[in-house]
Design a protein around this motif. Structure first.
Motif, PDB file in Angstrom:
ATOM      1  N   MET A 145      22.633   1.954  -7.393  1.00 46.43           N
ATOM      2  CA  MET A 145      23.340   0.758  -6.909  1.00 46.43           C
ATOM      3  C   MET A 145      22.991   0.514  -5.437  1.00 46.43           C
ATOM      4  O   MET A 145      23.057   1.421  -4.617  1.00 46.43           O
ATOM      5  CB  MET A 145      24.853   0.935  -7.046  1.00 46.43           C
ATOM      6  N   ARG A 146      22.629  -0.725  -5.137  1.00 47.31           N
ATOM      7  CA  ARG A 146      22.251  -1.065  -3.772  1.00 47.31           C
ATOM      8  C   ARG A 146      23.506  -1.233  -2.918  1.00 47.31           C
ATOM      9  O   ARG A 146      24.493  -1.833  -3.346  1.00 47.31           O
ATOM     10  CB  ARG A 146      21.415  -2.333  -3.750  1.00 47.31           C
ATOM     11  N   ARG A 147      23.440  -0.739  -1.687  1.00 52.42           N
ATOM     12  CA  ARG A 147      24.596  -0.761  -0.788  1.00 52.42           C
ATOM     13  C   ARG A 147      24.344  -1.751   0.351  1.00 52.42           C
ATOM     14  O   ARG A 147      23.317  -1.690   1.023  1.00 52.42           O
ATOM     15  CB  ARG A 147      24.838   0.628  -0.209  1.00 52.42           C
ATOM     16  N   LEU A 148      25.299  -2.639   0.559  1.00 49.58           N
ATOM     17  CA  LEU A 148      25.169  -3.709   1.554  1.00 49.58           C
ATOM     18  C   LEU A 148      26.333  -3.666   2.534  1.00 49.58           C
ATOM     19  O   LEU A 148      27.489  -3.558   2.131  1.00 49.58           O
ATOM     20  CB  LEU A 148      25.147  -5.075   0.861  1.00 49.58           C
ATOM     21  N   LEU A 149      26.010  -3.781   3.817  1.00 43.82           N
ATOM     22  CA  LEU A 149      27.020  -3.939   4.856  1.00 43.82           C
ATOM     23  C   LEU A 149      26.919  -5.349   5.400  1.00 43.82           C
ATOM     24  O   LEU A 149      25.840  -5.784   5.808  1.00 43.82           O
ATOM     25  CB  LEU A 149      26.790  -2.930   5.986  1.00 43.82           C
ATOM     26  N   VAL A 150      28.032  -6.077   5.404  1.00 44.13           N
ATOM     27  CA  VAL A 150      28.069  -7.426   5.960  1.00 44.13           C
ATOM     28  C   VAL A 150      28.938  -7.398   7.207  1.00 44.13           C
ATOM     29  O   VAL A 150      30.138  -7.098   7.134  1.00 44.13           O
ATOM     30  CB  VAL A 150      28.619  -8.451   4.948  1.00 44.13           C
ATOM     31  N   LEU A 151      28.312  -7.682   8.343  1.00 45.76           N
ATOM     32  CA  LEU A 151      29.063  -7.784   9.594  1.00 45.76           C
ATOM     33  C   LEU A 151      29.541  -9.221   9.689  1.00 45.76           C
ATOM     34  O   LEU A 151      28.799 -10.130  10.026  1.00 45.76           O
ATOM     35  CB  LEU A 151      28.171  -7.406  10.778  1.00 45.76           C
ATOM     36  N   GLY A 152      30.800  -9.436   9.374  1.00 45.37           N
ATOM     37  CA  GLY A 152      31.359 -10.763   9.136  1.00 45.37           C
ATOM     38  C   GLY A 152      31.826 -10.761   7.695  1.00 45.37           C
ATOM     39  O   GLY A 152      32.489  -9.829   7.260  1.00 45.37           O
ATOM     40  N   GLY A 153      31.474 -11.795   6.972  1.00 46.43           N
ATOM     41  CA  GLY A 153      31.719 -11.743   5.534  1.00 46.43           C
ATOM     42  C   GLY A 153      32.998 -12.350   5.045  1.00 46.43           C
ATOM     43  O   GLY A 153      33.356 -12.200   3.877  1.00 46.43           O
ATOM     44  N   SER A 154      33.728 -13.076   5.913  1.00 47.91           N
ATOM     45  CA  SER A 154      34.999 -13.645   5.474  1.00 47.91           C
ATOM     46  C   SER A 154      34.928 -15.136   5.207  1.00 47.91           C
ATOM     47  O   SER A 154      35.802 -15.688   4.550  1.00 47.91           O
ATOM     48  CB  SER A 154      36.080 -13.370   6.526  1.00 47.91           C
ATOM     49  N   ALA A 155      33.923 -15.828   5.739  1.00 49.17           N
ATOM     50  CA  ALA A 155      33.898 -17.286   5.599  1.00 49.17           C
ATOM     51  C   ALA A 155      32.461 -17.788   5.507  1.00 49.17           C
ATOM     52  O   ALA A 155      31.545 -17.221   6.101  1.00 49.17           O
ATOM     53  CB  ALA A 155      34.606 -17.948   6.786  1.00 49.17           C
ATOM     54  N   PHE A 156      32.298 -18.856   4.781  1.00 48.55           N
ATOM     55  CA  PHE A 156      31.067 -19.625   4.633  1.00 48.55           C
ATOM     56  C   PHE A 156      29.846 -18.760   4.341  1.00 48.55           C
ATOM     57  O   PHE A 156      29.745 -18.180   3.270  1.00 48.55           O
ATOM     58  CB  PHE A 156      30.863 -20.534   5.830  1.00 48.55           C
TER      59      PHE A 156
ATOM     60  N   ARG B 175      25.726  -9.332  -8.196  1.00 50.97           N
ATOM     61  CA  ARG B 175      24.590  -8.499  -8.599  1.00 50.97           C
ATOM     62  C   ARG B 175      25.002  -7.065  -8.890  1.00 50.97           C
ATOM     63  O   ARG B 175      24.165  -6.229  -9.225  1.00 50.97           O
ATOM     64  CB  ARG B 175      23.522  -8.503  -7.505  1.00 50.97           C
ATOM     65  N   GLY B 176      26.276  -6.775  -8.684  1.00 55.18           N
ATOM     66  CA  GLY B 176      26.756  -5.430  -8.923  1.00 55.18           C
ATOM     67  C   GLY B 176      26.530  -4.468  -7.780  1.00 55.18           C
ATOM     68  O   GLY B 176      26.602  -3.251  -7.953  1.00 55.18           O
ATOM     69  N   TRP B 177      26.255  -5.006  -6.588  1.00 58.05           N
ATOM     70  CA  TRP B 177      26.018  -4.170  -5.426  1.00 58.05           C
ATOM     71  C   TRP B 177      27.342  -3.623  -4.872  1.00 58.05           C
ATOM     72  O   TRP B 177      28.414  -4.215  -5.058  1.00 58.05           O
ATOM     73  CB  TRP B 177      25.316  -4.948  -4.321  1.00 58.05           C
ATOM     74  N   ALA B 178      27.254  -2.520  -4.161  1.00 55.04           N
ATOM     75  CA  ALA B 178      28.401  -1.981  -3.432  1.00 55.04           C
ATOM     76  C   ALA B 178      28.420  -2.647  -2.056  1.00 55.04           C
ATOM     77  O   ALA B 178      27.467  -2.523  -1.290  1.00 55.04           O
ATOM     78  CB  ALA B 178      28.272  -0.471  -3.285  1.00 55.04           C
ATOM     79  N   VAL B 179      29.503  -3.356  -1.765  1.00 55.82           N
ATOM     80  CA  VAL B 179      29.564  -4.174  -0.550  1.00 55.82           C
ATOM     81  C   VAL B 179      30.654  -3.660   0.382  1.00 55.82           C
ATOM     82  O   VAL B 179      31.790  -3.418  -0.041  1.00 55.82           O
ATOM     83  CB  VAL B 179      29.829  -5.651  -0.888  1.00 55.82           C
ATOM     84  N   THR B 180      30.290  -3.529   1.655  1.00 53.24           N
ATOM     85  CA  THR B 180      31.241  -3.196   2.705  1.00 53.24           C
ATOM     86  C   THR B 180      31.237  -4.330   3.720  1.00 53.24           C
ATOM     87  O   THR B 180      30.170  -4.799   4.120  1.00 53.24           O
ATOM     88  CB  THR B 180      30.850  -1.891   3.420  1.00 53.24           C
ATOM     89  N   THR B 181      32.414  -4.795   4.113  1.00 50.81           N
ATOM     90  CA  THR B 181      32.500  -5.799   5.177  1.00 50.81           C
ATOM     91  C   THR B 181      33.189  -5.176   6.388  1.00 50.81           C
ATOM     92  O   THR B 181      34.078  -4.337   6.255  1.00 50.81           O
ATOM     93  CB  THR B 181      33.279  -7.048   4.738  1.00 50.81           C
TER      94      THR B 181
END
Length: 325
Positions: free
Chosen positions: A1-12, A24-30
């Protein structure tokens, strides 16, 4: 599983990235100050990225990719890029077409020089974006992916440019339209931007990319006709030439959304070369789909209209005077 960090991620744009990755089934951290866009499907870390102590929550962690939507002082990007350089494969910074030094000849290509900037003090949005790009490249080298959109539209658009036109045509019968009808528009739906960013990161692409739809994809007339159709089709568009609007003091872009009069010999955000992003798999949905989906989102809940930022758009009273003139 691909791991993604989003700095932000709350709007638009950030929300579009989060939703695309989760689909896509990725593991997401905001990581942001806001409440998470959804619960149970992602990891949310609450923190202020301008605080060294809060940013330390990311230390010792690893992700496959970072997407950073920051618009503020570049010092925050410098801190996060340096912290994550050893634990992340790819750092994608959502930059802007405004980073290029102007005036520039058309079409605008990635080879154009960027704005100079050495300090966040007194720096405007374009300079901050350009400086942030340099910070990401300094930390990640060829693992730095720099996405440069211009006009971004679509569902969740809190800036309100496309929603302004939709609501205007829904609420009024006679609507001013800035001519000419065939003026080329180049933009990107936030969902298409998000999809390309995730694909490009997975492919380990680096460098700068102009991420907007290709020439010929849309025109002012086609976009406004799509707005008229989805809002009921009763609005009448009164086309007024650029010079007449300028003579009467109407401000492009800031007062009349999406409108940029052409300046012969100079590139703007609608005169962009996109050869590079198309070769890298960029795909852009029809303007009618973006308009319809934005209207569906806007009318789904009163809360969505309340999200739109107050801006000095053209007032209805002034629009009526211009139409009468």
């Amino acid at each position: 599983m691909r791991r993604l960090l989003v700095l932000g991620g709350s709007a638009f744009v950030g929300k579009a990235v989060v939703e695309a990755a989760l689909s896509r089934g990725w593991a997401v951290t905001t990581f942001n100050w806001d409440r998470p866009a959804r619960t149970g499907a992602l990891e949310h870390i609450t923190g202020d990225r301008t605080s060294r102590e809060d940013l330390a929550a990311l230390r010792g962690r690893s992700w496959d990719q970072v997407v950073d939507t920051w618009q503020g002082p570049s010092a925050a990007v410098r801190a996060s890029a340096r912290l994550l350089a050893g634990s992340v494969e790819n750092y994608c910074y959502i930059s802007s077409l405004t980073v290029y030094r102007h005036p520039a000849p058309a079409p605008l290509t990635e080879s154009r020089p960027l704005l100079a900037g050495r300090s966040d003090d007194g720096a405007g949005y374009p300079e901050r974006k350009a400086m942030a790009e340099r910070e990401v490249v300094a930390a990640f080298g060829d693992r730095a992916l720099l996405a440069r959109p211009g006009l971004v539209v679509g569902p969740w658009e809190y800036v309100g440019r496309l929603p302004w036109w939709l609501l205007r045509m829904h609420d009024h019968t006679d609507v001013l339209a800035p001519g000419p009808t065939g003026r080329q528009l180049q933009y990107v739906d936030a969902r298409d931007l998000a999809a390309w960013v995730l694909d490009a990161g997975r492919a380990r692409l680096g460098g700068g990319y102009n991420v907007v739809c290709p020439p010929g994809h849309a025109t002012t007339g086609r976009l406004l006709e799509a707005c008229r159709a989805v809002t009921g089709g009763s609005a009448r568009l009164s086309w007024i030439a650029d010079d007449r609007l300028l003579d009467r003091g109407v401000q492009p872009w800031s007062e009349l959304p999406l409108w940029i009069p052409r300046r012969p010999g100079e590139a703007d955000v609608y005169d962009v070369d996109v050869t590079r992003v198309l070769a890298a798999g960029g795909r852009f949905r029809p303007v009618e789909e973006t308009v319809a989906d934005t209207w569906a989102w806007l009318t789904h809940s009163p809360r969505h209209r309340a999200m739109l930022q107050p801006r000095p758009w053209l007032t209805r009273e002034r629009e009526e005077l211009l139409l009468q003139a």
